[in-house]
Design a protein around this motif. Structure first.
Motif, PDB file in Angstrom:
ATOM      1  N   GLU A 116     -15.123   8.335  -4.970  1.00 32.60           N
ATOM      2  CA  GLU A 116     -14.457   7.774  -3.798  1.00 32.60           C
ATOM      3  C   GLU A 116     -14.390   6.256  -3.902  1.00 32.60           C
ATOM      4  OE1 GLU A 116     -15.853   8.986   0.040  1.00 32.60           O
ATOM      5  OE2 GLU A 116     -15.935  11.110  -0.484  1.00 32.60           O
ATOM      6  N   TYR A 117     -15.102   5.699  -4.879  1.00 27.81           N
ATOM      7  CA  TYR A 117     -15.203   4.238  -4.970  1.00 27.81           C
ATOM      8  C   TYR A 117     -14.814   3.768  -6.371  1.00 27.81           C
ATOM      9  CZ  TYR A 117     -17.938   5.447  -0.874  1.00 27.81           C
ATOM     10  OH  TYR A 117     -18.341   5.970   0.317  1.00 27.81           O
ATOM     11  N   PRO A 118     -13.520   3.589  -6.608  1.00 27.39           N
ATOM     12  CA  PRO A 118     -13.057   3.251  -7.968  1.00 27.39           C
ATOM     13  C   PRO A 118     -13.608   1.947  -8.509  1.00 27.39           C
ATOM     14  CG  PRO A 118     -11.263   3.085  -6.355  1.00 27.39           C
ATOM     15  CD  PRO A 118     -12.396   3.757  -5.669  1.00 27.39           C
ATOM     16  N   THR A 119     -13.833   0.938  -7.653  1.00 30.42           N
ATOM     17  CA  THR A 119     -14.336  -0.338  -8.163  1.00 30.42           C
ATOM     18  C   THR A 119     -15.759  -0.207  -8.688  1.00 30.42           C
ATOM     19  OG1 THR A 119     -15.010  -0.979  -5.919  1.00 30.42           O
ATOM     20  CG2 THR A 119     -12.865  -1.753  -6.678  1.00 30.42           C
ATOM     21  N   MET A 174      -8.067   3.011   1.968  1.00 26.39           N
ATOM     22  CA  MET A 174      -7.546   2.890   0.605  1.00 26.39           C
ATOM     23  C   MET A 174      -7.543   1.443   0.129  1.00 26.39           C
ATOM     24  SD  MET A 174      -4.480   5.698   0.291  1.00 26.39           S
ATOM     25  CE  MET A 174      -3.393   4.951   1.519  1.00 26.39           C
ATOM     26  N   VAL A 175      -7.053   0.542   0.966  1.00 24.60           N
ATOM     27  CA  VAL A 175      -7.000  -0.874   0.582  1.00 24.60           C
ATOM     28  C   VAL A 175      -8.412  -1.415   0.378  1.00 24.60           C
ATOM     29  CG1 VAL A 175      -6.319  -3.190   1.312  1.00 24.60           C
ATOM     30  CG2 VAL A 175      -4.789  -1.257   1.713  1.00 24.60           C
ATOM     31  N   ARG A 234      -3.007  -7.093  -3.550  1.00 25.53           N
ATOM     32  CA  ARG A 234      -3.894  -6.813  -4.688  1.00 25.53           C
ATOM     33  C   ARG A 234      -4.046  -5.299  -4.877  1.00 25.53           C
ATOM     34  NH1 ARG A 234      -9.751  -7.166  -5.836  1.00 25.53           N
ATOM     35  NH2 ARG A 234      -9.912  -7.663  -8.039  1.00 25.53           N
ATOM     36  N   ALA A 235      -4.172  -4.563  -3.762  1.00 28.68           N
ATOM     37  CA  ALA A 235      -4.278  -3.105  -3.845  1.00 28.68           C
ATOM     38  C   ALA A 235      -3.003  -2.508  -4.447  1.00 28.68           C
ATOM     39  CB  ALA A 235      -4.532  -2.525  -2.455  1.00 28.68           C
ATOM     40  N   LYS A 236      -1.853  -3.025  -4.062  1.00 30.56           N
ATOM     41  CA  LYS A 236      -0.585  -2.566  -4.644  1.00 30.56           C
ATOM     42  C   LYS A 236      -0.554  -2.823  -6.146  1.00 30.56           C
ATOM     43  CE  LYS A 236       2.416  -3.238  -0.590  1.00 30.56           C
ATOM     44  NZ  LYS A 236       3.562  -4.015  -0.053  1.00 30.56           N
ATOM     45  N   LEU A 267       0.431   0.549   2.093  1.00 34.10           N
ATOM     46  CA  LEU A 267       0.104   0.975   0.731  1.00 34.10           C
ATOM     47  C   LEU A 267       0.673   2.362   0.447  1.00 34.10           C
ATOM     48  CD1 LEU A 267      -1.417   0.044  -1.812  1.00 34.10           C
ATOM     49  CD2 LEU A 267      -3.409   1.308  -0.964  1.00 34.10           C
ATOM     50  N   TYR A 268       0.657   3.234   1.451  1.00 35.35           N
ATOM     51  CA  TYR A 268       1.212   4.574   1.280  1.00 35.35           C
ATOM     52  C   TYR A 268       2.712   4.515   1.002  1.00 35.35           C
ATOM     53  CZ  TYR A 268       2.701   9.337   2.333  1.00 35.35           C
ATOM     54  OH  TYR A 268       3.271  10.592   2.259  1.00 35.35           O
ATOM     55  N   GLU A 269       3.415   3.688   1.742  1.00 34.18           N
ATOM     56  CA  GLU A 269       4.857   3.534   1.522  1.00 34.18           C
ATOM     57  C   GLU A 269       5.129   3.042   0.096  1.00 34.18           C
ATOM     58  OE1 GLU A 269       7.372   4.412   3.465  1.00 34.18           O
ATOM     59  OE2 GLU A 269       5.924   5.223   4.898  1.00 34.18           O
ATOM     60  N   TYR A 270       4.289   2.143  -0.386  1.00 35.04           N
ATOM     61  CA  TYR A 270       4.450   1.648  -1.752  1.00 35.04           C
ATOM     62  C   TYR A 270       4.135   2.741  -2.771  1.00 35.04           C
ATOM     63  CZ  TYR A 270       4.147  -1.438  -5.798  1.00 35.04           C
ATOM     64  OH  TYR A 270       4.347  -2.025  -7.015  1.00 35.04           O
ATOM     65  N   ALA A 271       3.143   3.574  -2.446  1.00 39.33           N
ATOM     66  CA  ALA A 271       2.791   4.689  -3.337  1.00 39.33           C
ATOM     67  C   ALA A 271       3.960   5.665  -3.483  1.00 39.33           C
ATOM     68  CB  ALA A 271       1.555   5.414  -2.809  1.00 39.33           C
ATOM     69  N   LEU A 272       4.752   5.838  -2.427  1.00 36.01           N
ATOM     70  CA  LEU A 272       5.930   6.699  -2.516  1.00 36.01           C
ATOM     71  C   LEU A 272       6.921   6.147  -3.545  1.00 36.01           C
ATOM     72  CD1 LEU A 272       6.638   7.476   1.268  1.00 36.01           C
ATOM     73  CD2 LEU A 272       5.391   8.876  -0.381  1.00 36.01           C
ATOM     74  N   GLU A 273       7.087   4.824  -3.563  1.00 36.65           N
ATOM     75  CA  GLU A 273       7.960   4.196  -4.558  1.00 36.65           C
ATOM     76  C   GLU A 273       7.418   4.394  -5.967  1.00 36.65           C
ATOM     77  OE1 GLU A 273       9.175   0.140  -3.816  1.00 36.65           O
ATOM     78  OE2 GLU A 273       8.707   0.358  -1.684  1.00 36.65           O
ATOM     79  N   LEU A 274       6.106   4.205  -6.112  1.00 32.13           N
ATOM     80  CA  LEU A 274       5.488   4.355  -7.426  1.00 32.13           C
ATOM     81  C   LEU A 274       5.623   5.789  -7.933  1.00 32.13           C
ATOM     82  CD1 LEU A 274       2.175   2.281  -7.115  1.00 32.13           C
ATOM     83  CD2 LEU A 274       4.224   1.692  -8.411  1.00 32.13           C
TER      84      LEU A 274
END
Length: 309
Positions: free
Chosen positions: A106-109, A178-179, A198-200, A274-281
């Motif tokens: 749950e903690y990628p960093t 998420m951020v 930065r999260a994006k 961030l979710y909206e950007y994830a849709l683009e990705l």
């Protein structure tokens, strides 16, 4: 009238205090900038880019966002016989041992710190709409509490999602799970647009994106990217754990025009962006991962979408 010695002394102390505060602010900014640069260097070395080939020494890491399909993913990859490392296992050196096929976190960093340039973490994740995720969390918690034996909870029957949302908003939670997780912020820390950008950037370069509403297609992308589509039990496990294992939520969806939607949309502002950007990705990555044959995986493509300021 000339100021008295006392007033001069007070004035000097005030000026000195202002100077000290300014200096402390500058030191804090420099420290924060150095921390960010250090984190960026660690990520550059330890997290593989999505456009690079997956090396045998790399370890796929699934970022398990709560209430976003993580349990199904675990069941699926366990069914296929992949060797899973826990976060404790990563800390004990499994990240560099070559003995593990996959890990969940749950903690990628934090997980990233267990890897290096020769043994990189290759991240992938399933992302769900933040408001739908909160609604799922609410109903799941209510369901679990109602199952507790010997405890009478008459108030639970009357607790609504709006009540739950107000509790979250009144808490110290910043609403940006998420951020915060991607930028190594505590969930009580205020978030900024810089954190969002930065999260994006991290998602764009370091994560293969999957979407909960397109779970089957997303998992096919993961399997193609990491070469798991060649595993013998792939089709059987996919059918049992994903197609048949889909859980249909028994509660009604949150109406977009409702007050609770508006409340949560504001509360989850940064995660919504961030979710909206994830849709683009996700759309972009359709051209990133291509399977040429059962034994050959090609990863490539152009630049991912970049937000315009």
């Amino acid at each position: 009238m000339e100021p008295s010695k006392k007033s001069k002394r007070i004035t000097c102390l005030v000026v000195l205090a202002i100077a000290i505060i300014s200096l402390l602010d500058e030191v804090q900014m420099i420290t924060s900038r150095r921390k960010t640069l250090l984190e960026d260097e660690v990520m550059k070395d330890s997290m593989g880019d999505v456009g690079d080939f997956v090396d045998d020494a790399d370890t796929p890491i699934f970022w398990h966002i709560p209430n976003s399909g993580g349990s199904s993913m675990k069941s699926y990859y366990n069914c296929m016989g992949l060797v899973e490392a826990s976060e404790i296992g990563l800390e004990m050196g499994l990240a560099r041992s070559g003995l593990t096929d996959i890990a969940f976190t749950e903690y990628p960093t934090i997980a990233t710190q267990m890897f290096d340039a020769e043994h990189q973490a290759r991240f992938f994740t399933l992302i769900r709409h933040p408001i739908e995720r909160t609604a799922s969390l609410f109903h799941h918690q209510i369901s679990e509490m109602m199952k507790e034996e010997g405890i009478h909870k008459p108030d639970l029957a009357h607790l609504t999602l709006e009540d739950f949302a107000r509790q979250r908003i009144d808490s110290k939670d910043n609403g940006g799970f998420m951020v915060s997780s991607l930028t190594d912020k505590r969930h009580s820390d205020p978030l900024t647009n810089d954190d969002l950008e930065r999260a994006k950037d991290i998602l764009r370069h370091k994560f293969i994106i999957g979407l909960m509403p397109k779970m089957e297609e997303s998992i096919n992308r993961f399997d193609n990217y990491f070469g798991w589509h060649t595993i013998r039990d792939h089709e059987r496990c996919f059918d049992v754990c994903i197609r048949q294992g889909k859980r249909s939520d028994s509660y009604e969806n949150v109406e977009e025009s409702s007050e609770v939607w508006k409340m949560l949309e504001k509360f989850h502002y940064f995660d919504m962006q961030l979710y909206e950007y994830a849709l683009e990705l996700y759309d972009y990555q359709a051209n990133l991962v291509l399977v040429q044959s059962q034994d050959e995986l090609v990863v490539g493509g152009g630049n991912a979408p970049v937000e315009s300021n």
